[in-house]
Each structure stands twice: as C-alpha cells, then as structure tokens.
Enzyme design. Sequence first.
Site, PDB file in Angstrom:
ATOM      1  N   SER A 173       0.861  -1.198   0.000  1.00 17.05           N
ATOM      2  CA  SER A 173       0.000   0.000   0.000  1.00 17.05           C
ATOM      3  C   SER A 173       0.885   1.231   0.000  1.00 17.05           C
ATOM      4  CB  SER A 173      -0.873   0.041   1.259  1.00 17.05           C
ATOM      5  OG  SER A 173      -1.641   1.230   1.282  1.00 17.05           O
ATOM      6  N   TYR A 183      -6.709   6.310   2.754  1.00 14.93           N
ATOM      7  CA  TYR A 183      -5.802   5.412   3.479  1.00 14.93           C
ATOM      8  C   TYR A 183      -6.504   4.800   4.691  1.00 14.93           C
ATOM      9  CZ  TYR A 183      -1.387   3.866   5.648  1.00 14.93           C
ATOM     10  OH  TYR A 183      -0.375   3.131   6.193  1.00 14.93           O
ATOM     11  N   TYR A 233     -12.440 -13.318   6.558  1.00 16.01           N
ATOM     12  CA  TYR A 233     -11.811 -14.565   6.090  1.00 16.01           C
ATOM     13  C   TYR A 233     -11.469 -15.470   7.268  1.00 16.01           C
ATOM     14  CZ  TYR A 233     -11.533 -13.976   1.064  1.00 16.01           C
ATOM     15  OH  TYR A 233     -11.876 -13.880  -0.268  1.00 16.01           O
ATOM     16  N   THR A 235       6.959   4.880  11.890  1.00 15.89           N
ATOM     17  CA  THR A 235       8.197   4.101  11.860  1.00 15.89           C
ATOM     18  C   THR A 235       9.200   4.810  10.962  1.00 15.89           C
ATOM     19  OG1 THR A 235       6.935   2.070  12.210  1.00 15.89           O
ATOM     20  CG2 THR A 235       9.131   1.808  11.300  1.00 15.89           C
TER      21      THR A 235
END
Length: 313
Positions: free
Chosen positions: A75, A145, A159, A175
């Site tokens: 992404s 985002y 899932y 980060t």
Amino acid sequence: MRIVVSGAAGFVGSHMCDRLLAEGHSVVALDNFLTGASANLTHLAGHPAFRFVAQDITAPFTVEGAVDCVVNMASPASPKDYLEYPIETLDAGSLGTRRMLELALQKNARFLITSTSECYGDPLVHPQVETYWGNVNPVGPRSCYDESKRFAEALTMAYHRKHGVRTNIARIFNTYGPRMKLNDGRVVPAFLDQALRGEPMTVFGSGSQTRSFCYVSDLVDGLYRLMLSEERYPVNLGNPCEMTILEFAEHIRRMTGTKSEIVFQALPEDDPKQRQPDIAKARSVLGWEPRVPLDEGLRQTVAYFRGLPGTVA
Ligand code: UDP
C-alpha cells in the site's frame, strides 16, 4: 516456511524480507513499484531463498507451489503518496487484500496484514488502545488510506471467521529508518534532509501535534513475533516515546548541529493532533517492546541518507 510478501520493495517490506530470510525462510516477493523502489531489494538479488515477481496485487495472479504464509504489506503509506494515489490506495486495501487472502485460503497458509494507527483517525482516546474504534473522517483527504486499511482489517476478520484462515493484524505507528524515501514527505526524512542541507525545517501547524517514532528493526521484530502468534485481533506496534513535532524538530537541530531555522507552514487537513501507541497488548501477547533509542535510530537513518546519491555528505 515459504512466505509470499507483497509490498516487498517498500521501506518496511524490504526490511521484513531481510528478517524472514535471516530466520531461514524462503521469500517470494511481490511489488509493482508504485511507491516502492527496486533499490531496496538489490542486495537480495542472487540470494538462493529469495525470488522477486513484479506484480500488482490488485490484478489476478497465481503463485506456483506451496505457500506457508502470506504477508500483505502492499500500500502507499506516506500522506504524500496516498494523496497522490488515492484510488490505488483504496484498491490495495480492498481488491489487493482480497487476492492475498484468497491466496492464503487456497494454499492453507497463515496471513498477516500490516494495518495502521490511522485506523484511529484523529484519536479522542489517548494513548490509543486496540479496543478503541477511532475517530475517522470517512470523506476527508486521508480517508483513502484510513478506510482502505479499516476495510482491509474487516476483510481479514471475515476470512478468519468465515473460512478459518489463521490471520494476524498489525497496527503500525510512525516508523523510521534506512530505506525511507527522502522525498516521501514524511516528517523524519523531511526534517533530516532539511537539517543536513541547512535549509529551513518545515513544521506544519504550530508543531503541537504529537507523534511517537519507532525504529524499523524494532517494528519488524514485532511483525515477526505477531506472524508466529495465534492472536487474531489487531495488535499495536510502535514506540510509545511521544513528543510534539516542534520538540522533534528541535531535537534534530541539536543532534545534527544544523544551522537550519524552523519555519511554520499550514497544517494539512485532518492531521491527527496526538498519537501514541498503547503497547500493553504487544508486551503481554508477543513479549515485545521497542529497544532502539531514538538517537541511535536517527544516527542509522542519517548514515543511510548521507550515502544516497545527491544528498549532502
Ligand atoms: N510534518 C511536519 N513537517 C513536515 C512533514 C510532516 O510538521 O515537513 C508533520 C505532519 O503534519 C504530522 C507529523 O509531522 O503532524 C507526522 O507526519 P508524517 O507525514 O510523517 O506522518 P503521519 O503521522 O501524519 O502519517
């Protein structure tokens, strides 16, 4: 394990590949270079356990052979990148994540997704705990985002619940480290580049907004531990050492000894006012906490930027 990593040429993705290979796994790396850089993977060319495939994960693809684990990191991730590629960002979290989850399901592989502290939006709970549902503007400029990642988390849980896929969700806070793009607009490369060049350091707004910066090796250690865990709900990964952006600018001025002045520019719309991870869950479930002090991490990052062509020595 044989592990498929999407977004492998990205800043965090490439460090994740390094860690997985160092742990003795083999890696099939996918990236379409929308915001990643092939230079982040050149040191792995020829590694016997590493294979790169140029692949957009929002398009159909197959991976031959057995797969034990799927790590979905693809992404755009910096505000500058996702504002430039809002539709690709939404596609990566939705279509791309769906294809990666299908791959995990078909191969009976485990699945890890890297989500984000942006799920909390401009948080009203501080520090942010995983059980906080967030304060997100669904139609603001950052929504491409935030909602992409929130949808990706929901799809991942679906899932798991519907098909029993062994999923993990990491919520990554700010980060930094080597292989960040110098021009990706994020505050760490922006301030370091400005300081090293002696150019004005651009603080957005009054600089009273806070962030908490985690060094990339610490983050990747958390991701690796999470990948091996049985925790299905999101886990925050970040460094709780919080400071204002103005304090951060002054810290970099002192550390680099630059003569750069600090200038104030307009605050981007919906810029979160405060951000600090509550990492109690990561501590108890993963036995993880960050170890690299800010100055040590910044020194490593400066050394990397100094080595790039075209940067100030
Ligand atoms: N910021 C800043 N000057 C810059 C770049 C960023 O003051 O040149 C601020 C930005 O407004 C935000 C913080 O630094 O409050 C962190 O921004 P970044 O883009 O690194 O990531 P974010 O945490 O917003 O996703």
